[in-house]
Design a protein around this motif. Structure first.
Motif, PDB file in Angstrom:
ATOM      1  N   GLU A 148       0.828  -1.202   0.000  1.00 29.23           N
ATOM      2  CA  GLU A 148       0.000   0.000   0.000  1.00 29.23           C
ATOM      3  C   GLU A 148       0.865   1.256   0.000  1.00 29.23           C
ATOM      4  N   ASP A 149       0.620   2.120  -0.963  1.00 29.76           N
ATOM      5  CA  ASP A 149       1.224   3.444  -0.971  1.00 29.76           C
ATOM      6  C   ASP A 149       0.522   4.268   0.115  1.00 29.76           C
ATOM      7  N   PRO A 150       1.264   4.922   1.023  1.00 30.12           N
ATOM      8  CA  PRO A 150       0.630   5.729   2.084  1.00 30.12           C
ATOM      9  C   PRO A 150      -0.348   6.768   1.548  1.00 30.12           C
ATOM     10  N   LEU A 151      -0.110   7.285   0.346  1.00 29.43           N
ATOM     11  CA  LEU A 151      -1.012   8.275  -0.236  1.00 29.43           C
ATOM     12  C   LEU A 151      -2.291   7.634  -0.788  1.00 29.43           C
TER      13      LEU A 151
ATOM     14  N   LYS B 150      -3.756   4.860   0.837  1.00 26.78           N
ATOM     15  CA  LYS B 150      -4.090   3.898   1.885  1.00 26.78           C
ATOM     16  C   LYS B 150      -5.592   3.620   1.970  1.00 26.78           C
ATOM     17  N   GLU B 151      -6.424   4.617   1.693  1.00 28.60           N
ATOM     18  CA  GLU B 151      -7.882   4.431   1.793  1.00 28.60           C
ATOM     19  C   GLU B 151      -8.380   3.394   0.797  1.00 28.60           C
TER      20      GLU B 151
ATOM     21  N   GLN C 220      -6.285   1.037  -0.489  1.00 28.80           N
ATOM     22  CA  GLN C 220      -5.373  -0.110  -0.377  1.00 28.80           C
ATOM     23  C   GLN C 220      -4.656  -0.407  -1.695  1.00 28.80           C
TER      24      GLN C 220
ATOM     25  N   TRP D 111       9.688  -1.405  -3.288  1.00 34.23           N
ATOM     26  CA  TRP D 111       9.078  -1.798  -2.019  1.00 34.23           C
ATOM     27  C   TRP D 111       9.969  -2.773  -1.250  1.00 34.23           C
TER      28      TRP D 111
ATOM     29  N   GLY E  16       6.618  -2.223   2.718  1.00 37.44           N
ATOM     30  CA  GLY E  16       6.676  -0.766   2.813  1.00 37.44           C
ATOM     31  C   GLY E  16       7.248  -0.143   1.547  1.00 37.44           C
TER      32      GLY E  16
END
Length: 255
Positions: A202-205, A207-208, A210, A241, A247
């Motif tokens: 999942e890219d943190p940007l 995350k919603e 996934q 990643w 991550g």
């Protein structure tokens, strides 16, 4: 006796033996031996794909795995035809006869991408494929040429659409893991031996949703040290990643 799946182009009887050679537009040559009561059995055959090849990859020193629009998966030796085999998808012919339908309809849809390694060839499945009309990837054993277990992303059977089908895959160099990229931008990590889903990248940007990418993941590569995964997408990003922890390490925009 159904000799071929296509039109028979030629026949040749051996003058002093009860043997018949046949050829067809299904890209197959077969030799039949007939017993005393006239029942024929396949003695030898040479065949390839009878529809265009969709993808192929070398493995080992002289072997080739190929898949085609005929929904077949072949493993062949480039030095000799003696070891050319089709990987089994189960008792398809028997099931087709019972259902009075073409065996082609029972086969998995054409392979669009595949990945394999030799490191666990005799332990568990070493080949992973993704298919034209499926949102699960599929494992295969190349030591005994049989189909393995599917690799199912979460909720893949409840919410199937063209957007969440599998489009790319890569097997880790150690042979323990497979990464499967989806058309919707999600990227899944699986344990090949158990076929268990181990999580999403999942890219943190994003995350919603996934997602690893905003669009389809077209290519995946695992480094030789099994430490990093590189993904490429139609969103014009290349991302690196951590393989196990999943991550995001780096992101490169190519647009």
């Amino acid at each position: 006796l159904r000799a071929h799946s296509g039109l028979v182009a030629s026949l040749y009887w051996f003058p002093t033996e009860p043997r018949l050679m046949t050829s067809s537009n299904d890209n197959c040559i077969r030799m039949y031996h007939f017993d005393a009561i006239g029942v024929g059995r396949v003695l030898r055959q040479r065949k390839g794909h009878f529809r265009p090849v969709t993808t192929a990859k070398f493995f080992g020193d002289n072997y080739l795995v190929s898949a085609g629009e005929d929904r077949q998966l072949h493993v062949g030796c480039i030095d000799t035809d003696q070891y050319t085999l089709e990987v089994s998808q189960g008792n398809i012919e028997s099931k087709a006869r019972k259902k009075h339908m073409s065996s082609l309809k029972l086969r998995k849809s054409p392979v669009t991408n595949l990945s394999l390694v030799m490191s666990k060839l005799h332990a568990w499945p070493s080949l992973v494929t993704v298919h034209e009309q499926e949102n699960s990837a599929q494992t295969w054993r190349l030591d005994n040429y049989i189909i393995g277990k599917p690799l199912d992303p979460p909720d893949c059977h409840r919410h199937w659409t063209d957007r969440n089908k599998a489009v790319s895959t890569c097997v880790s160099q150690c042979g323990n893991f497979a990464i499967v990229g989806m058309k919707n931008g999600q990227m899944n990590l699986f344990n090949i031996q158990s076929s268990n889903h181990m999580g999403l990248y999942e890219d943190p940007l994003l995350k919603e949703t996934q997602q690893a990418h905003q669009q389809a993941i077209t290519a995946i590569h695992v480094t030789k040290t099994n430490a990093q995964v590189i993904s490429v997408s139609t969103d014009a990003y290349i991302k690196i990643w951590e393989m196990r922890k999943r991550g995001l390490l780096r992101c490169l925009y190519t647009g």
